[in-house]
Design a protein around this motif. Structure first.
Motif, PDB file in Angstrom:
ATOM      1  N   TYR A 293     -42.158   5.227 -27.264  1.00  0.00           N
ATOM      2  CA  TYR A 293     -41.038   4.885 -26.386  1.00  0.00           C
ATOM      3  C   TYR A 293     -41.035   5.758 -25.135  1.00  0.00           C
ATOM      4  CZ  TYR A 293     -36.281   4.251 -24.697  1.00  0.00           C
ATOM      5  OH  TYR A 293     -35.190   3.998 -23.903  1.00  0.00           O
ATOM      6  N   ARG A 294     -41.294   7.036 -25.319  1.00  0.00           N
ATOM      7  CA  ARG A 294     -41.233   7.980 -24.196  1.00  0.00           C
ATOM      8  C   ARG A 294     -42.236   7.631 -23.107  1.00  0.00           C
ATOM      9  NH1 ARG A 294     -41.368  10.402 -20.349  1.00  0.00           N
ATOM     10  NH2 ARG A 294     -40.889  12.573 -19.874  1.00  0.00           N
ATOM     11  N   PHE A 295     -43.429   7.214 -23.500  1.00  0.00           N
ATOM     12  CA  PHE A 295     -44.473   6.902 -22.531  1.00  0.00           C
ATOM     13  C   PHE A 295     -44.541   5.408 -22.213  1.00  0.00           C
ATOM     14  CE2 PHE A 295     -45.872  10.971 -24.380  1.00  0.00           C
ATOM     15  CZ  PHE A 295     -46.030  11.701 -23.215  1.00  0.00           C
ATOM     16  N   LYS A 296     -43.487   4.683 -22.601  1.00  0.00           N
ATOM     17  CA  LYS A 296     -43.333   3.270 -22.247  1.00  0.00           C
ATOM     18  C   LYS A 296     -44.473   2.387 -22.765  1.00  0.00           C
ATOM     19  CE  LYS A 296     -39.675   4.426 -19.950  1.00  0.00           C
ATOM     20  NZ  LYS A 296     -38.316   4.120 -20.478  1.00  0.00           N
ATOM     21  N   ILE A 297     -45.115   2.839 -23.826  1.00  0.00           N
ATOM     22  CA  ILE A 297     -46.148   2.007 -24.444  1.00  0.00           C
ATOM     23  C   ILE A 297     -45.492   0.816 -25.133  1.00  0.00           C
ATOM     24  CG2 ILE A 297     -47.991   1.959 -26.172  1.00  0.00           C
ATOM     25  CD1 ILE A 297     -48.440   4.921 -25.610  1.00  0.00           C
ATOM     26  N   VAL A 298     -44.351   1.068 -25.746  1.00  0.00           N
ATOM     27  CA  VAL A 298     -43.534   0.003 -26.311  1.00  0.00           C
ATOM     28  C   VAL A 298     -42.285  -0.114 -25.458  1.00  0.00           C
ATOM     29  CG1 VAL A 298     -42.172  -0.753 -28.284  1.00  0.00           C
ATOM     30  CG2 VAL A 298     -44.387   0.357 -28.648  1.00  0.00           C
ATOM     31  N   LYS A 299     -42.067  -1.288 -24.882  1.00  0.00           N
ATOM     32  CA  LYS A 299     -40.911  -1.519 -24.026  1.00  0.00           C
ATOM     33  C   LYS A 299     -39.864  -2.330 -24.777  1.00  0.00           C
ATOM     34  CE  LYS A 299     -43.595  -1.348 -19.737  1.00  0.00           C
ATOM     35  NZ  LYS A 299     -43.969  -2.052 -18.476  1.00  0.00           N
ATOM     36  N   VAL A 300     -38.648  -1.855 -24.724  1.00  0.00           N
ATOM     37  CA  VAL A 300     -37.551  -2.516 -25.419  1.00  0.00           C
ATOM     38  C   VAL A 300     -36.973  -3.611 -24.524  1.00  0.00           C
ATOM     39  CG1 VAL A 300     -35.333  -2.198 -26.576  1.00  0.00           C
ATOM     40  CG2 VAL A 300     -37.053  -0.378 -26.648  1.00  0.00           C
ATOM     41  N   THR A 301     -37.479  -4.809 -24.687  1.00  0.00           N
ATOM     42  CA  THR A 301     -37.003  -5.967 -23.922  1.00  0.00           C
ATOM     43  C   THR A 301     -35.957  -6.723 -24.732  1.00  0.00           C
ATOM     44  OG1 THR A 301     -38.711  -7.418 -24.835  1.00  0.00           O
ATOM     45  CG2 THR A 301     -39.277  -6.152 -22.850  1.00  0.00           C
ATOM     46  N   GLU A 302     -35.327  -7.687 -24.094  1.00  0.00           N
ATOM     47  CA  GLU A 302     -34.334  -8.494 -24.793  1.00  0.00           C
ATOM     48  C   GLU A 302     -34.965  -9.291 -25.935  1.00  0.00           C
ATOM     49  OE1 GLU A 302     -31.076  -8.470 -24.510  1.00  0.00           O
ATOM     50  OE2 GLU A 302     -31.337  -6.842 -23.080  1.00  0.00           O
ATOM     51  N   GLN A 303     -36.181  -9.775 -25.723  1.00  0.00           N
ATOM     52  CA  GLN A 303     -36.879 -10.508 -26.786  1.00  0.00           C
ATOM     53  C   GLN A 303     -37.200  -9.581 -27.952  1.00  0.00           C
ATOM     54  OE1 GLN A 303     -40.619 -12.243 -25.625  1.00  0.00           O
ATOM     55  NE2 GLN A 303     -40.748 -13.533 -27.426  1.00  0.00           N
ATOM     56  N   PHE A 304     -37.636  -8.366 -27.641  1.00  0.00           N
ATOM     57  CA  PHE A 304     -37.920  -7.367 -28.671  1.00  0.00           C
ATOM     58  C   PHE A 304     -36.663  -7.110 -29.495  1.00  0.00           C
ATOM     59  CE2 PHE A 304     -38.084  -3.039 -30.224  1.00  0.00           C
ATOM     60  CZ  PHE A 304     -39.378  -2.888 -30.677  1.00  0.00           C
ATOM     61  N   LYS A 305     -35.542  -6.932 -28.820  1.00  0.00           N
ATOM     62  CA  LYS A 305     -34.289  -6.664 -29.517  1.00  0.00           C
ATOM     63  C   LYS A 305     -33.899  -7.834 -30.420  1.00  0.00           C
ATOM     64  CE  LYS A 305     -32.538  -3.953 -25.649  1.00  0.00           C
ATOM     65  NZ  LYS A 305     -31.533  -3.891 -24.569  1.00  0.00           N
TER      66      LYS A 305
END
Length: 260
Positions: free
Chosen positions: A147-159
């Motif tokens: 999360y810190r290095f933005k490798i995984v981005k928390v998008t609305e679809q992800f949520k």
């Protein structure tokens, strides 16, 4: 942007209420004043998360000591779990009391964790506890770095995907529990079959994904400059996810051990 977390605790409406402080200049125009002493910050939430974790671990170790000296682990675990759940319910409706409720939750949840861990160590092997703790810690660090290095981005679809999966797991657990009370049906996730192990792995993955949403919610709360007590509230929510993750890893290790 409509921010949501699959952790129900972090869905509280207080996360949408910024601190309001309107000041006007000499010409009557509003001026934004940021008072970091009275608003939520990421560092503040992190520090309080460490405090709660320390309280939980201390309570767990003390409970373990009590069990080793003859205390019934089931009584301690059930008592701690029920009181901890009450603390969560109260904080959900009264987040402004989180500075008191969060430490209380960590204390009683530590009793629950200590009692459950003692039972697993008794029925399986003592090392299973440290293995579960290590697994939880490694999972947390990996998710935080991603999360810190933005490798995984928390998008609305992800949520949306994580919320749906979490709701499905909660529904399955609830229905299974009710059926097991009134019928002779054996839930699929019980036992050490390959399907049961697969379900445990799936639940662990979803629990880990909860961490990404919790990190995002804490970051967004700090950006919105929510009230200071929300640091305790968000730290409590993060601890809830970590407890869930630990218990699921512990159960998976127990299933794998019973197949040997």
């Amino acid at each position: 942007m409509n921010l949501k977390s699959n952790n129900p605790f972090l869905k509280n409406k207080s996360f949408t209420k910024p601190v309001e402080a309107t000041v006007f200049d000499a010409e009557g125009r509003p001026v934004e004043i940021i008072d970091y002493n009275n608003t939520m910050t990421i560092n503040g939430a992190i520090n309080k998360s460490f405090i709660l974790l320390f309280v939980l671990l201390a309570s767990s170790f003390f409970t373990w000591y009590m069990v080793n000296n003859g205390q019934n682990p089931y009584v301690v675990a059930i008592t701690g779990g029920l009181i901890g759940f009450v603390m969560v319910l109260i904080a959900s409706f009264k987040p402004n009391y989180s500075q008191y409720l969060a430490p209380a939750y960590a204390l009683f949840e530590g009793m629950f964790i200590g009692g459950i861990s003692a039972v697993f160590a008794l029925y399986f092997y003592p090392e299973i506890i440290m293995q579960a703790v290590l697994g939880t810690f490694v999972t947390f660090i990996v998710c935080f770095l991603l999360y810190r290095f933005k490798i995984v981005k928390v998008t609305e679809q992800f949520k949306s995907i994580v919320v749906a999966a979490t709701f499905a797991i909660a529904s399955y657990y609830l229905v299974s529990w009710i059926l097991s009370l009134f019928t002779s049906w054996q839930p699929v996730h019980h036992g050490n079959s390959l399907m049961s192990i697969g379900i445990s792995v799936f639940v662990i993955v979803i629990a880990a994904l909860n961490l990404f949403l919790d990190f995002d919610m804490i970051e967004q709360g700090a950006k919105k400059r929510l009230p200071k007590y929300m640091e305790w509230f968000s730290a409590m929510g993060l601890l809830i996810t970590l407890v869930w993750l630990y218990l699921e890893i512990l159960r998976l290790l127990a299933k794998l051990s019973s197949r040997d």
